[in-house]
Write an enzyme that holds these catalytic residues in place. Sequence first.
Site, PDB file in Angstrom:
ATOM      1  N   SER A 111       0.889  -1.068   0.027  1.00  0.00           N
ATOM      2  CA  SER A 111       0.253  -0.115   0.032  1.00  0.00           C
ATOM      3  C   SER A 111       0.069   1.095   0.376  1.00  0.00           C
ATOM      4  O   SER A 111       1.542   0.917  -0.920  1.00  0.00           O
ATOM      5  CB  SER A 111      -0.781  -0.491   1.557  1.00  0.00           C
ATOM      6  OG  SER A 111      -2.019   0.853   1.520  1.00  0.00           O
ATOM      7  N   ASP A 245      -8.189  -6.691  -4.404  1.00  0.00           N
ATOM      8  CA  ASP A 245      -8.713  -5.577  -3.397  1.00  0.00           C
ATOM      9  C   ASP A 245     -10.053  -4.852  -3.689  1.00  0.00           C
ATOM     10  O   ASP A 245      -9.765  -4.070  -4.739  1.00  0.00           O
ATOM     11  CB  ASP A 245      -6.759  -5.148  -4.293  1.00  0.00           C
ATOM     12  CG  ASP A 245      -6.832  -3.937  -3.407  1.00  0.00           C
ATOM     13  OD1 ASP A 245      -7.789  -3.132  -2.078  1.00  0.00           O
ATOM     14  OD2 ASP A 245      -5.344  -3.965  -2.912  1.00  0.00           O
ATOM     15  N   HIS A 276      -7.327  -6.081   0.259  1.00  0.00           N
ATOM     16  CA  HIS A 276      -5.836  -5.393  -0.002  1.00  0.00           C
ATOM     17  C   HIS A 276      -5.103  -5.931   1.074  1.00  0.00           C
ATOM     18  O   HIS A 276      -3.602  -5.316   1.190  1.00  0.00           O
ATOM     19  CB  HIS A 276      -6.284  -4.170   0.353  1.00  0.00           C
ATOM     20  CG  HIS A 276      -5.792  -3.449   0.488  1.00  0.00           C
ATOM     21  ND1 HIS A 276      -5.192  -3.024  -0.724  1.00  0.00           N
ATOM     22  CD2 HIS A 276      -4.935  -2.687   1.840  1.00  0.00           C
ATOM     23  CE1 HIS A 276      -3.527  -1.422  -0.470  1.00  0.00           C
ATOM     24  NE2 HIS A 276      -3.979  -1.575   1.522  1.00  0.00           N
TER      25      HIS A 276
END
Length: 301
Positions: A111, A245, A276
């Site tokens: 991320s 995700d 995710h």
Amino acid sequence: MIFILRVIHTPTNADHCELMETNCGHAQPKHAARHHFVLVHGLCHGAWCWYKAATALLRAGHRATALDMAGCGAHPARLADVRTFEEYSRPLLDAVAALPPGERAVLVGHSHGGCSVALAAERFPEKVAAAVFVTASMPAVGRSMGAATTNEFLKFVAAEPDFFLDTQELDQENPEIPGRPVIFGPKFAAQRLYQFSPAEDLTLALSLLRPANRFNEDALMRDEKLLTEAGYGSVRRVFVVVEGDLGLPAEFQRRMIALSPGVEVEAMAAAGGPDHMAMLSGPEELVELLVRIANKCSDRG
């Protein structure tokens, strides 16, 4: 002879895990690790989110260093004390700088952690065997990190006003830090980040998430000349697309990939996951993929 997992607190305030070999109660480092993986978490998270993947890597004989960025996880700094993206990324920069001569680590960013990985790769390309972006912000050479990742993502989700659900923007305590910190809400975490993860991991996350700054307007994040072909661009880069995700949709992941020709692409796609938080919802698949990527580095010398 047994193996134990220890958390070691380094002088840089970076908590990391290493496989230790102990005999008669005296622990000694196990030097036979085949690869060294440095694991970097995303926004509002901490080193704790890598506990499954780190354990699997250690069991397989590798070395795993899971870091808390400044002000995150168990790191002692307060949010208002971390004024810049450089300071935020300092635990990673210090860890890579401290690698012994000749050692090259596989940096794995998840991320928002992808931006910290990109910065470390730019500063220390000779110490990076590969930069792996697991559904992560992946900046492009010649573009600012903020423009290529966070700013573009906010534009991408603008068509869906309720995308962030109950995520909150908080008041900024330190006027030296531009922008406002955010904290993911329970609904956003459950529906967009952890929808395929075990319920226990969502519960863990909701007890450990901390507010974080995106640093969109930070000078480093806005510098279009920061990432160079000779530095970051010279490092082998691999993007891991996570099809399930909902927090960083696969369509946007591919947009970032398109901005960086030559980046290798792997994919994690399975019915019912991962989400995710691929390191929690698909740890076995992710670890297998990371080891395969690292083995290719060894094959290339």
